[in-house]
Design an enzyme around this catalytic site. Sequence first.
Site, PDB file in Angstrom:
ATOM      1  N   VAL A 187       0.858  -1.179   0.000  1.00  0.00           N
ATOM      2  CA  VAL A 187       0.000   0.000   0.000  1.00  0.00           C
ATOM      3  C   VAL A 187       0.896   1.230   0.000  1.00  0.00           C
ATOM      4  O   VAL A 187       1.599   1.508   0.973  1.00  0.00           O
ATOM      5  CB  VAL A 187      -0.940   0.017   1.219  1.00  0.00           C
ATOM      6  CG1 VAL A 187      -1.804   1.268   1.196  1.00  0.00           C
ATOM      7  CG2 VAL A 187      -1.812  -1.230   1.238  1.00  0.00           C
ATOM      8  N   ASP A 188       0.890   1.964  -1.098  1.00  0.00           N
ATOM      9  CA  ASP A 188       1.732   3.149  -1.255  1.00  0.00           C
ATOM     10  C   ASP A 188       0.863   4.396  -1.092  1.00  0.00           C
ATOM     11  O   ASP A 188       0.120   4.764  -1.997  1.00  0.00           O
ATOM     12  CB  ASP A 188       2.401   3.136  -2.628  1.00  0.00           C
ATOM     13  CG  ASP A 188       3.368   4.293  -2.816  1.00  0.00           C
ATOM     14  OD1 ASP A 188       3.574   5.050  -1.838  1.00  0.00           O
ATOM     15  OD2 ASP A 188       3.906   4.441  -3.927  1.00  0.00           O
ATOM     16  N   THR A 189       0.969   5.032   0.077  1.00  0.00           N
ATOM     17  CA  THR A 189       0.134   6.201   0.351  1.00  0.00           C
ATOM     18  C   THR A 189       0.508   7.388  -0.534  1.00  0.00           C
ATOM     19  O   THR A 189      -0.282   8.338  -0.656  1.00  0.00           O
ATOM     20  CB  THR A 189       0.271   6.615   1.821  1.00  0.00           C
ATOM     21  OG1 THR A 189       1.651   6.850   2.126  1.00  0.00           O
ATOM     22  CG2 THR A 189      -0.270   5.524   2.735  1.00  0.00           C
ATOM     23  N   GLY A 190       1.683   7.348  -1.145  1.00  0.00           N
ATOM     24  CA  GLY A 190       2.074   8.442  -2.028  1.00  0.00           C
ATOM     25  C   GLY A 190       1.714   8.207  -3.479  1.00  0.00           C
ATOM     26  O   GLY A 190       1.987   9.050  -4.343  1.00  0.00           O
ATOM     27  N   ASN A 191       1.102   7.073  -3.766  1.00  0.00           N
ATOM     28  CA  ASN A 191       0.724   6.737  -5.138  1.00  0.00           C
ATOM     29  C   ASN A 191      -0.567   7.465  -5.525  1.00  0.00           C
ATOM     30  O   ASN A 191      -1.613   7.259  -4.901  1.00  0.00           O
ATOM     31  CB  ASN A 191       0.548   5.223  -5.271  1.00  0.00           C
ATOM     32  CG  ASN A 191       0.135   4.799  -6.684  1.00  0.00           C
ATOM     33  OD1 ASN A 191       0.264   5.553  -7.645  1.00  0.00           O
ATOM     34  ND2 ASN A 191      -0.368   3.591  -6.791  1.00  0.00           N
TER      35      ASN A 191
END
Length: 318
Positions: A187-191
């Site tokens: 899970v990439d919160t900056g994506n």
Amino acid sequence: MNPLVVYIDLIFAANLVIDGILLWLSAWLVKIKVSWWRLVLSAFVGAMYVVMMFVPELSFLYTFLVKFGLSLIMLWIAFGFRSLQSYLRALGAFYIVNFAAAGGIVGVHYLLQSSSDIWNGILFTSSGGQAYRLKIGFWFVLALLPGVLLVFKLVHTSRQRRERLDAFIAEVTVQIDGVRIVCPGLVDTGNRLCDPLTRIPVMVMEASLWEGHLPATWKGKLTQTGADKLLLETDGQSFAWQDRLRLVPYRGVNRGSAFMLALKPDMVEIRLGDECFTGKRVLIGLDGGTLSGDGAYRAIIHPELIQSEAGEKHAAMA
């Protein structure tokens, strides 16, 4: 016979450094900020205790209870007493670091020994038993200790980094026309990658996961040939998922604008901890490389996909 010469000042200085390193690493392990003067004072007490072994009248101090009590005093000097729980954590860390250092030194010493050294160290008791005499040089310990502790610190740091990463690792399941692909995803919160026209979020996956279902001519070209050119190569070819293909523009790090090939799935399911998120409003971007060098994850999950607004959320079944 030559008299045995013992340099007390060198032994004291070496133990001062060793105790200081052990205390500093213990503080790092439990994340306690320690003043340098408290660290030096505590290491000074430990080094003075070692010097006492050369005073025959003080031999009674070399018992388990006295040694354990000294370690409690050293920790109290270095870290203070904030709470019983914090003090016990520091005590446990201190002995873990000491045992790790001692075990590493003994292991390396044994590794460097020859068979004759081992046989010369074996003793036979009067009752027929066997014992092994372990003789490790003082300077050998002093030279090897920093390296052993550095390896311990690197291993522990790597473990902490992996534990932080595991908190964001989910199980991803993608279904397209009956084909079901399962892989770990991060899970990439900056994506924030989305299709600019429909604003549909894009979840990136390694193209190798779909290798058996993509055109054979694409193999090895996703990282070399532009996605728009690959899309033209499929024109007129028999590709069952031709109508599911999308071109998603994106901007890479230190790169200009480019296009990514993406597939429109039937359904995506994401299991993160005890929660499960499902949704259909998502695109699967195909990456021709490897997303994680150690294989910890093979997909990058858009944060919108684990929000109730993006899909159905329900409790994961055991």
